[in-house]
Design a protein around this motif. Structure first.
Motif, PDB file in Angstrom:
ATOM      1  N   ARG A  10      -1.708   0.094  -4.711  1.00  0.00           N
ATOM      2  CA  ARG A  10      -3.071   0.518  -4.388  1.00  0.00           C
ATOM      3  C   ARG A  10      -3.774   1.043  -5.636  1.00  0.00           C
ATOM      4  N   THR A  11      -5.086   0.823  -5.692  1.00  0.00           N
ATOM      5  CA  THR A  11      -5.898   1.286  -6.821  1.00  0.00           C
ATOM      6  C   THR A  11      -7.011   2.230  -6.374  1.00  0.00           C
ATOM      7  N   LEU A  19       0.813  -1.220   0.000  1.00  0.00           N
ATOM      8  CA  LEU A  19       0.000   0.000   0.000  1.00  0.00           C
ATOM      9  C   LEU A  19       0.849   1.274   0.000  1.00  0.00           C
ATOM     10  N   MET A  55      -9.338  -3.892  -1.389  1.00  0.00           N
ATOM     11  CA  MET A  55      -8.588  -5.129  -1.612  1.00  0.00           C
ATOM     12  C   MET A  55      -9.351  -6.272  -0.949  1.00  0.00           C
ATOM     13  N   THR A  79      -5.819  -4.944  -6.173  1.00  0.00           N
ATOM     14  CA  THR A  79      -4.549  -4.242  -6.280  1.00  0.00           C
ATOM     15  C   THR A  79      -4.198  -4.103  -7.766  1.00  0.00           C
ATOM     16  N   LYS A 117       2.543   4.592  -0.801  1.00  0.00           N
ATOM     17  CA  LYS A 117       2.018   5.627  -1.700  1.00  0.00           C
ATOM     18  C   LYS A 117       2.882   5.857  -2.927  1.00  0.00           C
TER      19      LYS A 117
END
Length: 301
Positions: free
Chosen positions: A117-118, A110, A122, A271, A112
């Motif tokens: 991450r989307t 996760l 998740m 993800t 940044k």
């Protein structure tokens, strides 16, 4: 339609081989799974971790370490971040947890700057092959989300459908599992199930059909559905079992694992790339199956 992990592995082998970045790879069961995954044409690997420890374990298990790229990073946190970065920069297609605490590993996933991450939820998808049923059973979420609300359940359904599509199930049937098959205002899971079903009726889910609430027996068994006079596209024919909470999912997962002659594999999705998040208690076969699942999903984008 694919009904077994042998068929899943054959499908993976028919495609271009994917590459998994292993975070903190100095773990014997993980290296055994990675070794055999490459031997069987499932996936190649980049091993990130303590070089000397990786080589020592490889010698112990008869693994030709010259077949693999090693990225030396003895620091556990940095190794996890590097493995994730290999995926986010396109040098690997998926990431696998090695000898590292799950929370620390997921912080890297996760991250940044280099994470996967989307912005969506998740979720974990576990796929089971059992002797009794002539179809694969998809359980979600049994390992990650604790008490998902409706918004999270929408993403969890969509995540699991992507996995089913990657395997080759064109229009999976999704059953929101509850204790009963009727809406009961005192049972919040049945309200969520009814709303998900209405969303499906109105075309808000693509490539699947959702119908519930359904009790587990009715979702699994056409005979049970018939006896209880429950009809519909999903009753007795469910592919995906949407669990109401982690307790229900975890108990079902472990019951199938330890009391039935079954095979399983699981991955974290939602993800930017699949995440192989296995437990140290998982068998070598489960780890192999999980890599195969991740490879299929990675190749379906």
């Amino acid at each position: 339609m694919i009904k077994s992990f042998n068929e899943i592995i054959m499908k993976v082998k028919s495609k271009e081989m994917k590459k998994v970045a292993v975070a903190v790879a100095q773990d014997e069961p993980v290296l055994e799974a990675v070794r055999d995954a490459k031997k069987n044409g499932i996936a190649d690997a980049i091993l990130v971790g303590d070089h000397d420890e990786i080589v020592s374990i490889a010698l112990k298990i008869g693994m030709d370490i010259n077949d693999f790229e090693i990225v030396n990073e003895p620091d556990v946190k940095k190794a996890a971040l590097k493995a994730v970065e290999l995926v986010s920069t396109g040098k690997a297609d998926m990431v696998m947890k090695g000898l590292i605490n799950t929370a620390t590993f997921l912080r890297s996933v996760l991250n940044k700057e280099v994470g996967l991450r989307t912005g969506k939820t998740m979720s974990h998808v576990a796929v089971f092959e059992t002797e009794k049923f002539d179809r694969l059973l998809f359980l979600t979420d049994v390992a990650f989300n604790t008490y998902p609300e409706l918004k999270e359940k929408i993403d969890i359904v969509n995540n699991s459908v992507k996995v089913a599509h990657a395997i080759g199930i064109e229009n999976p049937k999704v059953a929101p599992i509850c204790a009963v098959e009727v809406v009961n205002p005192k049972m919040p899971a049945t309200l969520d199930a009814a709303m998900l079903s209405k969303m499906s009726d109105r075309g808000q889910f693509k490539g699947c059909v959702v119908d519930g609430p359904l009790a587990l027996d009715i979702a699994l068994s056409a005979e049970a559905a018939h006896h209880k006079n429950v009809t519909g596209e999903v009753a007795g024919k469910a592919d995906i079992f949407l669990m109401p909470n982690i307790e229900t999912g975890n108990v079902m997962y472990k019951t199938l694992t330890y009391t039935t002659d079954s095979k399983n594999g699981g991955i974290l999705v939602g993800t930017a790339a699949p995440v192989v998040l296995t437990s140290r208690a998982d068998s070598h076969e489960t780890k192999m199956n999980s890599i195969a699942l991740a490879a299929l999903v990675a190749g379906s984008k």
